[in-house]
Design a protein around this motif. Structure first.
Motif, PDB file in Angstrom:
ATOM      1  N   LYS A 103       0.809  -1.220   0.000  1.00 55.12           N
ATOM      2  CA  LYS A 103       0.000   0.000   0.000  1.00 55.12           C
ATOM      3  C   LYS A 103       0.841   1.269   0.000  1.00 55.12           C
ATOM      4  CE  LYS A 103      -4.131  -1.909   2.207  1.00 55.12           C
ATOM      5  NZ  LYS A 103      -5.125  -1.720   3.295  1.00 55.12           N
ATOM      6  N   TYR A 104       2.155   1.112   0.114  1.00 55.14           N
ATOM      7  CA  TYR A 104       3.026   2.287   0.218  1.00 55.14           C
ATOM      8  C   TYR A 104       3.699   2.594  -1.117  1.00 55.14           C
ATOM      9  CZ  TYR A 104       2.401   1.948   5.254  1.00 55.14           C
ATOM     10  OH  TYR A 104       1.848   1.914   6.512  1.00 55.14           O
ATOM     11  N   SER A 105       3.895   3.865  -1.355  1.00 55.22           N
ATOM     12  CA  SER A 105       4.508   4.288  -2.610  1.00 55.22           C
ATOM     13  C   SER A 105       6.005   4.043  -2.629  1.00 55.22           C
ATOM     14  CB  SER A 105       4.233   5.782  -2.845  1.00 55.22           C
ATOM     15  OG  SER A 105       4.760   6.570  -1.769  1.00 55.22           O
ATOM     16  N   SER A 106       6.587   3.873  -1.453  1.00 57.94           N
ATOM     17  CA  SER A 106       8.027   3.654  -1.382  1.00 57.94           C
ATOM     18  C   SER A 106       8.375   2.964  -0.066  1.00 57.94           C
ATOM     19  CB  SER A 106       8.788   4.979  -1.467  1.00 57.94           C
ATOM     20  OG  SER A 106       8.515   5.779  -0.317  1.00 57.94           O
ATOM     21  N   ALA A 109       8.331   5.494   2.740  1.00 57.02           N
ATOM     22  CA  ALA A 109       7.017   5.785   3.319  1.00 57.02           C
ATOM     23  C   ALA A 109       6.614   4.704   4.322  1.00 57.02           C
ATOM     24  CB  ALA A 109       5.971   5.896   2.215  1.00 57.02           C
ATOM     25  N   SER A 140      12.541  -6.333  -0.961  1.00 55.41           N
ATOM     26  CA  SER A 140      12.325  -4.906  -0.698  1.00 55.41           C
ATOM     27  C   SER A 140      12.259  -4.591   0.793  1.00 55.41           C
ATOM     28  CB  SER A 140      11.039  -4.427  -1.379  1.00 55.41           C
ATOM     29  OG  SER A 140       9.887  -4.973  -0.736  1.00 55.41           O
TER      30      SER A 140
END
Length: 221
Positions: A103-106, A109, A140
């Motif tokens: 759900k996170y853009s990076s 975040a 990741s």
């Protein structure tokens, strides 16, 4: 390596999990789930010293407190994006904060939320979402920094433990749908194989990850 098996409901399978040395036993309090249980049922189950974790999604803080007391829970796992104020109603050491990396853009975040919830939880759990059986992008997660122990969840089973642990370094693994013979029904054989795979990896055994059985994906938490 800590091991948690979530979505439990049958005494026989809880007995088997405890005999395998599983540390955490998870119960789902979410009506749409095939793994949903009642507080009364959970209160009647003997977990043989395994820590009792309740998964909460839509309940209010007051209802969560009531269920936790009635079911005799050791931890509340906040799976519904509950606020820090909600979590603050419970002792931090009893709260497992669930976050969904997808759900996170990076990664940055995600790290910000890990840090933001640090004062209102004692552990974290990173999941791919609602018992879907999907795997996370484990690589990741490798550079994230956690102020408390964290569990890796999301599509984990006997067949992919080795790959997950070679990509990131959680403090524990949380198993659910991949250890089921049908939605909501755990398999003693798959639990045994999953625990054996974790132990093999933890000991550095050369057969880490071998001997996996096929498992079925669940459709919900």
């Amino acid at each position: 390596m800590r091991i948690k098996i979530c979505g439990m409901s049958e005494q026989r399978l809880i007995d088997e999990a405890a005999a395998l040395g599983v540390e955490f036993c998870g119960f789902v309090f979410y009506e749409p789930s095939p793994r949903n249980v009642s507080p009364r049922l959970v209160a009647s189950l003997d977990t043989h010293g395994m820590k009792r974790v309740g998964v909460f999604v839509r309940q209010s803080a007051e209802e969560t407190e009531r269920i936790a007391s009635e079911a005799g829970l050791d931890f509340v796992q906040l799976h519904g994006g509950q606020s820090a104020a909600f979590a603050g109603r419970f002792p931090a050491e009893r709260v497992i904060r669930v976050l969904w990396p997808g759900k996170y853009s990076s990664v940055q975040a995600l790290q910000q939320d890990i840090d933001a919830f640090a004062d209102t939880c004692g552990m974290y759990l990173l999941d791919a979402g609602m018992g879907s059986g999907r795997e996370l992008d484990w690589q990741s997660l490798a550079d994230l920094s956690f102020p408390h122990p964290w569990f890796l969840s999301g599509g984990l089973g006997p067949d992919n433990v080795a790959r997950a642990l070679s990509a990131c370094s959680p403090d524990g693994l949380d198993f659910n749908s991949k250890l089921e013979s049908s939605p909501g029904r755990k398999s003693g054989e798959l639990m045994e194989k999953a625990v054996a795979a974790v132990r093999a990896c933890a000991s550095g055994a050369s057969d880490c990850g071998r001997g996996a059985a096929d498992s079925r994906k669940g459709d919900r938490l």
